[in-house]
Design a protein around this motif. Structure first.
Motif, PDB file in Angstrom:
ATOM      1  N   GLN A   1      15.889  55.314  43.833  1.00 45.18           N
ATOM      2  CA  GLN A   1      15.061  56.647  43.469  1.00 45.18           C
ATOM      3  C   GLN A   1      15.850  57.957  43.829  1.00 45.18           C
ATOM      4  OE1 GLN A   1      11.448  55.663  45.253  1.00 45.18           O
ATOM      5  NE2 GLN A   1      10.509  54.423  43.564  1.00 45.18           N
ATOM      6  N   ILE A   2      16.431  57.958  44.862  1.00 40.70           N
ATOM      7  CA  ILE A   2      17.259  59.044  45.248  1.00 40.70           C
ATOM      8  C   ILE A   2      18.487  59.298  44.270  1.00 40.70           C
ATOM      9  CG2 ILE A   2      18.668  60.015  47.060  1.00 40.70           C
ATOM     10  CD1 ILE A   2      17.140  58.632  48.922  1.00 40.70           C
TER      11      ILE A   2
ATOM     12  N   GLU B   1      18.507  58.382  41.022  1.00 42.64           N
ATOM     13  CA  GLU B   1      17.906  58.847  40.095  1.00 42.64           C
ATOM     14  C   GLU B   1      17.526  60.268  40.001  1.00 42.64           C
ATOM     15  OE1 GLU B   1      14.614  55.821  39.481  1.00 42.64           O
ATOM     16  OE2 GLU B   1      16.160  54.453  38.599  1.00 42.64           O
ATOM     17  N   LEU B   2      17.200  60.563  41.065  1.00 40.89           N
ATOM     18  CA  LEU B   2      16.639  62.051  41.111  1.00 40.89           C
ATOM     19  C   LEU B   2      17.908  63.025  41.283  1.00 40.89           C
ATOM     20  CD1 LEU B   2      14.660  64.144  41.757  1.00 40.89           C
ATOM     21  CD2 LEU B   2      14.891  63.722  44.291  1.00 40.89           C
TER      22      LEU B   2
ATOM     23  N   LEU C   1      18.811  65.900  38.566  1.00 42.53           N
ATOM     24  CA  LEU C   1      19.185  67.207  38.813  1.00 42.53           C
ATOM     25  C   LEU C   1      20.440  67.729  38.484  1.00 42.53           C
ATOM     26  CD1 LEU C   1      17.768  67.284  42.715  1.00 42.53           C
ATOM     27  CD2 LEU C   1      16.760  68.435  40.754  1.00 42.53           C
TER      28      LEU C   1
ATOM     29  N   THR D   1      12.822  60.754  32.131  1.00 45.29           N
ATOM     30  CA  THR D   1      14.056  61.385  32.102  1.00 45.29           C
ATOM     31  C   THR D   1      14.269  61.979  30.634  1.00 45.29           C
ATOM     32  OG1 THR D   1      15.171  59.708  33.231  1.00 45.29           O
ATOM     33  CG2 THR D   1      16.662  61.210  31.787  1.00 45.29           C
TER      34      THR D   1
END
Length: 116
Positions: free
Chosen positions: A7-8, A10-11, A15, A68
């Motif tokens: 998840q990190i 993907e974040l 960004l 996304t």
């Protein structure tokens, strides 16, 4: 790879894409190293998320794809309404943009429904 690490990544991926969209629409003299770094981070996050094959459900993959698509399309709409002009030709009036967004949403929803 653990779920939180995925998840990190993907974040970070989202960004970086948001930063690249902002640079495309508004930044007039962005140093080349900033753009290269953002691209490198995107490539690294994609590679890191697939090297140790994560056991992801099709539903989670579909949800990430849908989020996304909606996030990036929303940014394009916001940047366009704020007066930004894309240097590479991303425009809301272009039918290919609408077709790509529509197909992406349709495929994501179909993947989520099939996984349930």
């Amino acid at each position: 790879m653990k779920k939180n690490a995925g998840q990190i990544l993907e974040l970070v991926y989202l960004l970086c894409f948001a930063g690249l969209l902002y640079i495309d629409f508004f930044a007039h003299s962005t140093p080349q190293w900033v753009i290269t770094t953002l691209f490198a981070v995107i490539v690294a996050s994609i590679l890191l998320s697939y090297i140790p094959k994560r056991d992801e459900s099709a539903k989670r993959t579909g949800i990430f794809s849908l989020v996304t698509t909606l996030f990036l399309f929303s940014l394009v709409v916001i940047f366009d309404l704020a007066g930004g002009v894309s240097k590479v030709g991303i425009a809301l009036g272009h039918p290919i943009i609408w077709a790509l967004v529509g197909i992406s949403i349709w495929m994501s929803v179909r993947r989520i429904r099939n996984a349930a």
